[in-house]
Scaffold this motif. Sequence first.
Motif, PDB file in Angstrom:
ATOM      1  N   UNK A 210       0.815  -1.217   0.000  1.00  0.00           N
ATOM      2  CA  UNK A 210       0.000   0.000   0.000  1.00  0.00           C
ATOM      3  C   UNK A 210       0.845   1.261   0.000  1.00  0.00           C
ATOM      4  N   UNK A 211       2.141   1.156   0.335  1.00  0.00           N
ATOM      5  CA  UNK A 211       2.994   2.330   0.380  1.00  0.00           C
ATOM      6  C   UNK A 211       3.794   2.515  -0.910  1.00  0.00           C
ATOM      7  N   UNK A 212       3.279   1.978  -2.007  1.00  0.00           N
ATOM      8  CA  UNK A 212       3.927   2.167  -3.295  1.00  0.00           C
ATOM      9  C   UNK A 212       4.073   3.656  -3.558  1.00  0.00           C
ATOM     10  N   UNK A 213       5.238   4.084  -3.983  1.00  0.00           N
ATOM     11  CA  UNK A 213       5.501   5.514  -4.120  1.00  0.00           C
ATOM     12  C   UNK A 213       4.795   6.104  -5.342  1.00  0.00           C
ATOM     13  N   UNK A 214       4.530   7.398  -5.255  1.00  0.00           N
ATOM     14  CA  UNK A 214       3.771   8.114  -6.284  1.00  0.00           C
ATOM     15  C   UNK A 214       4.660   9.150  -6.953  1.00  0.00           C
ATOM     16  N   UNK A 215       4.622   9.168  -8.278  1.00  0.00           N
ATOM     17  CA  UNK A 215       5.340  10.187  -9.048  1.00  0.00           C
ATOM     18  C   UNK A 215       4.324  11.121  -9.703  1.00  0.00           C
ATOM     19  N   UNK A 216       4.359  12.417  -9.392  1.00  0.00           N
ATOM     20  CA  UNK A 216       3.506  13.363 -10.112  1.00  0.00           C
ATOM     21  C   UNK A 216       4.035  13.575 -11.529  1.00  0.00           C
ATOM     22  N   UNK A 217       3.132  13.550 -12.487  1.00  0.00           N
ATOM     23  CA  UNK A 217       3.471  13.841 -13.878  1.00  0.00           C
ATOM     24  C   UNK A 217       2.799  15.166 -14.222  1.00  0.00           C
ATOM     25  N   UNK A 218       3.583  16.188 -14.466  1.00  0.00           N
ATOM     26  CA  UNK A 218       3.042  17.532 -14.683  1.00  0.00           C
ATOM     27  C   UNK A 218       3.075  17.835 -16.179  1.00  0.00           C
ATOM     28  N   UNK A 219       1.897  18.028 -16.746  1.00  0.00           N
ATOM     29  CA  UNK A 219       1.776  18.310 -18.175  1.00  0.00           C
ATOM     30  C   UNK A 219       1.804  19.819 -18.396  1.00  0.00           C
ATOM     31  N   UNK A 220       2.848  20.295 -19.054  1.00  0.00           N
ATOM     32  CA  UNK A 220       3.055  21.738 -19.225  1.00  0.00           C
ATOM     33  C   UNK A 220       2.925  22.183 -20.674  1.00  0.00           C
ATOM     34  N   UNK A 221       2.346  21.347 -21.542  1.00  0.00           N
ATOM     35  CA  UNK A 221       2.155  21.760 -22.928  1.00  0.00           C
ATOM     36  C   UNK A 221       0.957  22.681 -23.061  1.00  0.00           C
TER      37      UNK A 221
ATOM     38  N   UNK B 132       7.490  11.002  -4.773  1.00  0.00           N
ATOM     39  CA  UNK B 132       8.770  11.141  -5.460  1.00  0.00           C
ATOM     40  C   UNK B 132       8.817  12.488  -6.178  1.00  0.00           C
ATOM     41  N   UNK B 133       9.995  12.863  -6.643  1.00  0.00           N
ATOM     42  CA  UNK B 133      10.120  14.095  -7.431  1.00  0.00           C
ATOM     43  C   UNK B 133       9.354  13.956  -8.744  1.00  0.00           C
ATOM     44  N   UNK B 134       8.831  15.059  -9.263  1.00  0.00           N
ATOM     45  CA  UNK B 134       7.963  14.986 -10.445  1.00  0.00           C
ATOM     46  C   UNK B 134       8.709  14.739 -11.742  1.00  0.00           C
ATOM     47  N   UNK B 135       7.959  14.271 -12.721  1.00  0.00           N
ATOM     48  CA  UNK B 135       8.399  14.272 -14.124  1.00  0.00           C
ATOM     49  C   UNK B 135       7.623  15.386 -14.811  1.00  0.00           C
ATOM     50  N   UNK B 136       8.336  16.257 -15.485  1.00  0.00           N
ATOM     51  CA  UNK B 136       7.731  17.400 -16.175  1.00  0.00           C
ATOM     52  C   UNK B 136       7.762  17.132 -17.675  1.00  0.00           C
ATOM     53  N   UNK B 137       6.622  17.301 -18.331  1.00  0.00           N
ATOM     54  CA  UNK B 137       6.564  17.208 -19.793  1.00  0.00           C
ATOM     55  C   UNK B 137       6.266  18.606 -20.323  1.00  0.00           C
ATOM     56  N   UNK B 138       7.171  19.173 -21.102  1.00  0.00           N
ATOM     57  CA  UNK B 138       6.931  20.524 -21.599  1.00  0.00           C
ATOM     58  C   UNK B 138       7.475  20.688 -23.016  1.00  0.00           C
TER      59      UNK B 138
ATOM     60  N   UNK C 293       9.726  26.200 -24.061  1.00  0.00           N
ATOM     61  CA  UNK C 293       9.501  26.715 -22.708  1.00  0.00           C
ATOM     62  C   UNK C 293      10.427  26.091 -21.673  1.00  0.00           C
ATOM     63  N   UNK C 294      11.465  25.380 -22.106  1.00  0.00           N
ATOM     64  CA  UNK C 294      12.249  24.581 -21.173  1.00  0.00           C
ATOM     65  C   UNK C 294      12.893  25.415 -20.070  1.00  0.00           C
ATOM     66  N   UNK C 295      13.440  26.583 -20.431  1.00  0.00           N
ATOM     67  CA  UNK C 295      14.130  27.377 -19.419  1.00  0.00           C
ATOM     68  C   UNK C 295      13.145  28.073 -18.485  1.00  0.00           C
ATOM     69  N   UNK C 296      11.954  28.385 -18.982  1.00  0.00           N
ATOM     70  CA  UNK C 296      10.923  28.966 -18.118  1.00  0.00           C
ATOM     71  C   UNK C 296      10.512  27.943 -17.070  1.00  0.00           C
ATOM     72  N   UNK C 297      10.240  26.706 -17.513  1.00  0.00           N
ATOM     73  CA  UNK C 297       9.835  25.654 -16.584  1.00  0.00           C
ATOM     74  C   UNK C 297      10.925  25.376 -15.550  1.00  0.00           C
ATOM     75  N   UNK C 298      12.163  25.245 -16.011  1.00  0.00           N
ATOM     76  CA  UNK C 298      13.264  24.934 -15.093  1.00  0.00           C
ATOM     77  C   UNK C 298      13.462  26.054 -14.076  1.00  0.00           C
ATOM     78  N   UNK C 299      13.353  27.293 -14.514  1.00  0.00           N
ATOM     79  CA  UNK C 299      13.527  28.418 -13.599  1.00  0.00           C
ATOM     80  C   UNK C 299      12.403  28.468 -12.570  1.00  0.00           C
TER      81      UNK C 299
ATOM     82  N   UNK D 266      12.901  16.409 -16.842  1.00  0.00           N
ATOM     83  CA  UNK D 266      12.149  17.378 -17.639  1.00  0.00           C
ATOM     84  C   UNK D 266      12.267  16.917 -19.087  1.00  0.00           C
ATOM     85  N   UNK D 267      11.172  16.350 -19.598  1.00  0.00           N
ATOM     86  CA  UNK D 267      11.165  15.786 -20.952  1.00  0.00           C
ATOM     87  C   UNK D 267      10.670  16.851 -21.917  1.00  0.00           C
TER      88      UNK D 267
END
Length: 479
Positions: A3-14, A58-64, A68-74, A86-87
């Motif tokens: 039940x404690x399986x870890x969760x990764x947020x996937x943030x869609x930034x397109x 867990x730390x997120x995976x960002x799709x962008x 916009x890569x430098x905006x997202x990273x900043x 950051x994909x």
Amino acid sequence: MADNLKLIPIILCGGSGSRLWPLSRQSFPKQYLNVHPNNNYSFLQITLKRIMQITDLENPIIICNDEHRFIAAEQLRQIGVDANSIILEPFGRNTCPAVTLAALKSQEYGKDYILLILPSDHLIKDEKIFLETIEKAKHYALSNKLVTFGVSPDSPETGYGYIKSIRPFLEDQEDGIEIEKFIEKPNLSTAKKLIKDRSYNWNSGIYMFKASSVIAEIKKYNPDILNICKKSLQAKKIDLCFERLDKNSFKKCPNISFDNSVMEKTDLGMVLPLKAGWSDIGGWKAFWENSPKNLNGNVILGDSLEIESKDNIIISNSRLTIGLGIKDLIVIETSDAVLVANKDKSEKVRDLVNYLERKGRNENKQHSLVYRPWGNYISIENGSKWKVKKIEVKQGESLSLQMHYQRAEHWIVVTGTAEVQIGEKKLILKENQSCFVPKETQHRLSNIGKDSLVIIEVQSGSYLEEDDIVRFEDKYGRR
């Protein structure tokens, strides 16, 4: 499965967020805007901060988008968030490829994680209930279900898709129900009928499932997307903190939503009620509905005032803007465009942006304020053979070593300390000092001071567009 399986947020930034034009534009879309009256965070930053209390996170995976890569990273750096990845998509292909990429990427970490798919531009008013709902959804995800979150409609909204469950939701129901079907954004008459049936909920676009579960369903219903995404990731290039997908592979990927490609076909779909005050802020009317208002029902931001006016949005970004005796209007002022529209025409703003595109206008794409990895610049004034910019360079950053064929430049330091390379020479310039950069001469500007460097740049020449840049060296990997 534990039940404690870890969760990764996937943030869609397109996405371009065109319905919030002229604030949101192709070069700086809605998810990166800070338009909340009560804090200084962008939609993306609020999305990330909202989920920090989820257990086993867990730390997120960002799709962008690559643009916009430098905006997202900043923006991640500003709030102290480290991304697992950051994909960078070379071009948008809708949500199914984005979800597929994220699921495949998560499996590279050696575990079968729970994935929480989050658009980066939504508003959630009750974060406590949101987090409680996320915890409930884990139970279904661990049972190999594909969970989406439905919002009980309170109006016949035509800007949202709808989800029909196999039976109606009860008033106090908190459990999930199997999905019967999805309905695309309906017309007004259809929407009025749908909201009378408690089997129908707005589609929030938020999902949860195990990586293995969603990959199995994508393989079942869209094997081409799965194979293309695998090849795009296998042939990726590492660029600073980014993972740049292979263009030649990814361009073959179908442009299709996750709902159309998987959720409408799977028999594993569950819809869980989300009662947290959700809105996707899909247009200016939704923005008005979800923003704090003054006693006259006006949303006032920036250097704006209202006199004898009611139920308006008045936003100013560069100059005093006053509404006098107006009602139910959208008034959005920026340095290069002003929108004045009836609030009930909010959904037509996207059509307006498309109209500007057909007219060959640049205002649908670019702000006069342009962000770069080293800082930003704003175009102040221009003529046929001259242009004036204010350039701000962050501490320790520098522009590329570059050259222009068709323009010369004058630089005047307003604040800070600059190191300037012109040809073989290097100069140190402080406030009120200046230099001249001839055309066809290699040059670079760097901030070596302790504060931001601000300069005024005066360009002169026969051609002044940004594509007259030849880069020789660039710390950010740009060509």
